[in-house]
Structure formats: structure tokens, C-alpha cells
Design a protein around this motif. Sequence first.
Motif, PDB file in Angstrom:
ATOM      1  N   GLN A   1       9.485  32.051  46.386  1.00 16.24           N
ATOM      2  CA  GLN A   1      10.722  32.711  45.970  1.00 16.24           C
ATOM      3  C   GLN A   1      10.909  32.626  44.455  1.00 16.24           C
ATOM      4  N   HIS A   2      10.624  31.469  43.870  1.00 17.85           N
ATOM      5  CA  HIS A   2      10.845  31.328  42.421  1.00 17.85           C
ATOM      6  C   HIS A   2       9.861  32.159  41.594  1.00 17.85           C
ATOM      7  N   HIS A   3       8.792  32.647  42.183  1.00 15.00           N
ATOM      8  CA  HIS A   3       7.883  33.561  41.484  1.00 15.00           C
ATOM      9  C   HIS A   3       8.418  34.986  41.504  1.00 15.00           C
ATOM     10  N   ARG A   4       9.313  35.281  42.427  1.00 16.95           N
ATOM     11  CA  ARG A   4       9.855  36.639  42.567  1.00 16.95           C
ATOM     12  C   ARG A   4      11.168  36.817  41.826  1.00 16.95           C
ATOM     13  N   GLU A   5      11.577  35.821  41.117  1.00 21.29           N
ATOM     14  CA  GLU A   5      12.836  35.887  40.375  1.00 21.29           C
ATOM     15  C   GLU A   5      12.550  35.831  38.885  1.00 21.29           C
ATOM     16  N   GLY A   6      13.339  36.539  38.134  1.00 21.32           N
ATOM     17  CA  GLY A   6      13.190  36.529  36.686  1.00 21.32           C
ATOM     18  C   GLY A   6      14.539  36.652  36.022  1.00 21.32           C
ATOM     19  N   VAL A   7      14.562  36.366  34.755  1.00 24.08           N
ATOM     20  CA  VAL A   7      15.790  36.465  33.968  1.00 24.08           C
ATOM     21  C   VAL A   7      15.585  37.551  32.928  1.00 24.08           C
ATOM     22  N   ASP A   8      16.428  38.583  32.967  1.00 23.46           N
ATOM     23  CA  ASP A   8      16.365  39.641  31.960  1.00 23.46           C
ATOM     24  C   ASP A   8      17.029  39.150  30.681  1.00 23.46           C
ATOM     25  N   VAL A   9      16.328  39.322  29.587  1.00 20.93           N
ATOM     26  CA  VAL A   9      16.847  38.926  28.283  1.00 20.93           C
ATOM     27  C   VAL A   9      16.745  40.136  27.365  1.00 20.93           C
TER      28      VAL A   9
ATOM     29  N   ASN B   1       4.096  33.140  35.522  1.00 16.91           N
ATOM     30  CA  ASN B   1       3.657  33.747  34.270  1.00 16.91           C
ATOM     31  C   ASN B   1       2.191  33.409  33.989  1.00 16.91           C
ATOM     32  N   MET B   2       1.824  32.144  34.224  1.00 20.53           N
ATOM     33  CA  MET B   2       0.438  31.726  34.015  1.00 20.53           C
ATOM     34  C   MET B   2      -0.491  32.511  34.945  1.00 20.53           C
ATOM     35  N   ASN B   3      -0.105  32.639  36.213  1.00 16.77           N
ATOM     36  CA  ASN B   3      -0.934  33.372  37.177  1.00 16.77           C
ATOM     37  C   ASN B   3      -1.066  34.841  36.795  1.00 16.77           C
ATOM     38  N   TYR B   4       0.033  35.463  36.367  1.00 14.30           N
ATOM     39  CA  TYR B   4       0.000  36.882  35.996  1.00 14.30           C
ATOM     40  C   TYR B   4      -0.908  37.094  34.786  1.00 14.30           C
ATOM     41  N   LYS B   5      -0.831  36.196  33.796  1.00 16.64           N
ATOM     42  CA  LYS B   5      -1.688  36.334  32.619  1.00 16.64           C
ATOM     43  C   LYS B   5      -3.154  36.137  32.988  1.00 16.64           C
ATOM     44  N   HIS B   6      -3.414  35.146  33.838  1.00 16.08           N
ATOM     45  CA  HIS B   6      -4.783  34.887  34.298  1.00 16.08           C
ATOM     46  C   HIS B   6      -5.340  36.119  35.022  1.00 16.08           C
TER      47      HIS B   6
ATOM     48  N   ALA C   1      -5.318  39.073  48.095  1.00 16.32           N
ATOM     49  CA  ALA C   1      -4.373  37.947  48.088  1.00 16.32           C
ATOM     50  C   ALA C   1      -3.737  37.766  46.719  1.00 16.32           C
ATOM     51  N   GLU C   2      -4.525  37.929  45.674  1.00 13.10           N
ATOM     52  CA  GLU C   2      -4.014  37.780  44.314  1.00 13.10           C
ATOM     53  C   GLU C   2      -2.976  38.862  44.004  1.00 13.10           C
ATOM     54  N   ILE C   3      -3.247  40.069  44.472  1.00 15.04           N
ATOM     55  CA  ILE C   3      -2.328  41.181  44.232  1.00 15.04           C
ATOM     56  C   ILE C   3      -1.036  40.979  45.016  1.00 15.04           C
ATOM     57  N   ILE C   4      -1.159  40.591  46.289  1.00 15.73           N
ATOM     58  CA  ILE C   4       0.010  40.373  47.138  1.00 15.73           C
ATOM     59  C   ILE C   4       0.896  39.267  46.571  1.00 15.73           C
ATOM     60  N   SER C   5       0.292  38.276  45.953  1.00  9.35           N
ATOM     61  CA  SER C   5       1.071  37.147  45.434  1.00  9.35           C
ATOM     62  C   SER C   5       2.055  37.559  44.339  1.00  9.35           C
ATOM     63  N   MET C   6       1.869  38.738  43.755  1.00  8.22           N
ATOM     64  CA  MET C   6       2.775  39.191  42.692  1.00  8.22           C
ATOM     65  C   MET C   6       4.055  39.814  43.244  1.00  8.22           C
ATOM     66  N   PHE C   7       4.110  40.051  44.566  1.00  9.11           N
ATOM     67  CA  PHE C   7       5.269  40.750  45.115  1.00  9.11           C
ATOM     68  C   PHE C   7       6.097  39.872  46.009  1.00  9.11           C
TER      69      PHE C   7
ATOM     70  N   MET D   1      -2.305  32.618  44.265  1.00  7.89           N
ATOM     71  CA  MET D   1      -3.419  33.515  43.954  1.00  7.89           C
ATOM     72  C   MET D   1      -4.508  33.467  45.025  1.00  7.89           C
ATOM     73  N   VAL D   2      -4.658  32.327  45.660  1.00 13.08           N
ATOM     74  CA  VAL D   2      -5.715  32.155  46.662  1.00 13.08           C
ATOM     75  C   VAL D   2      -5.260  32.640  48.032  1.00 13.08           C
ATOM     76  N   THR D   3      -3.984  32.404  48.349  1.00  9.36           N
ATOM     77  CA  THR D   3      -3.496  32.685  49.705  1.00  9.36           C
ATOM     78  C   THR D   3      -2.711  33.981  49.827  1.00  9.36           C
TER      79      THR D   3
END
Length: 148
Positions: free
Chosen positions: A25-33, A58-63, A142-148, A18-20
Motif C-alpha cells: 500500500q505504501h508504494h501506491r501512495e505519493g505526495v504531490d508537491v 522510488n528505488m525500485n522504479y529507478k532500478h 511481476a516487476e511491472i505489476i509491482s508498480m500498480f 519486484m520479484v513477486t
Amino acid sequence: LTHNKLSTLLYQRALIPMVTGYSPQHHREGVDVMLLKKENDTNVDRLRTIVLFDSEANMNYKHLGRRAMKSAITLQQIATEQYSRPNRNSIDHALNRQLVMDHQLYERTPYALVSCDLKSCYDRINHTSASLALQRIGIHKAEIISMF
């Protein structure tokens, strides 16, 4: 390390993206359920698909989402007819819609009513537009970029 110091270190590490703007990589992966909407109805067309993200992501996205909503409300960027904010409820929303429809019928004027629930349509959001909207309400790039 004490429990308190360890918790603080883990929390600070989780906030690095969020700061940088760095996106692990593990933030860009998800499991569809796919979940049942109705009991014993396993028709694929009637299942609800959700994505499970890494717990830190998930914590960062909710924050970020909570901060964005708070900022948008403070800056009065949420339309008055939008009920997806604190101290609003679906009953008031339904009553408001019914009153609008009744008024239009009474006045005998044509109208159109569009209901659009985009709460979970993340795959259909234009990222550039979303980024500009978030920046407009004070969310750092930076916070927005961190989501992609």
C-alpha cells in the motif's frame, strides 16, 4: 546483526515487490508537491508538480527504469532520432533538428515536426501498452505489476 547483514536484509526486503509482483500500500501512495519554476512566481498554472514516493518504491522504479533503458538500447528498440539515452546531448539534438528543417526548406518539400516530451506524463500513459512494451524488452511481468 552486523551493519552489512542488516543492509543486505533491508535491500532484499525492498526487492520483494519486484520479484513477486506484490504492491505494498505504501508504494501506491505519493505526495504531490508543487514547486516554483521561476522565483516568486506563485501562479498555480506555472508551478511544477512532482510526486514524492516512498523511498523503497522510488528505488525500485529507478532500478527498473535503468534496466529497461539498458535493455532497450541493447535490443536496438530506441529510435536513432531519440536523444534520451547515454552519450547523446541536447546540442546534437538541436543541430540535427535544424539540419532536417534546413534540408526540407532547401528541397522545398512539405514536412511536419513534432516535439513531444512525455518524460513526466505518467498519468497519461496507457498501462497496457506500457506493460507490453516493457515485456517486449525483457522486463518481467511481476516487476511491472509491482508498480500498480
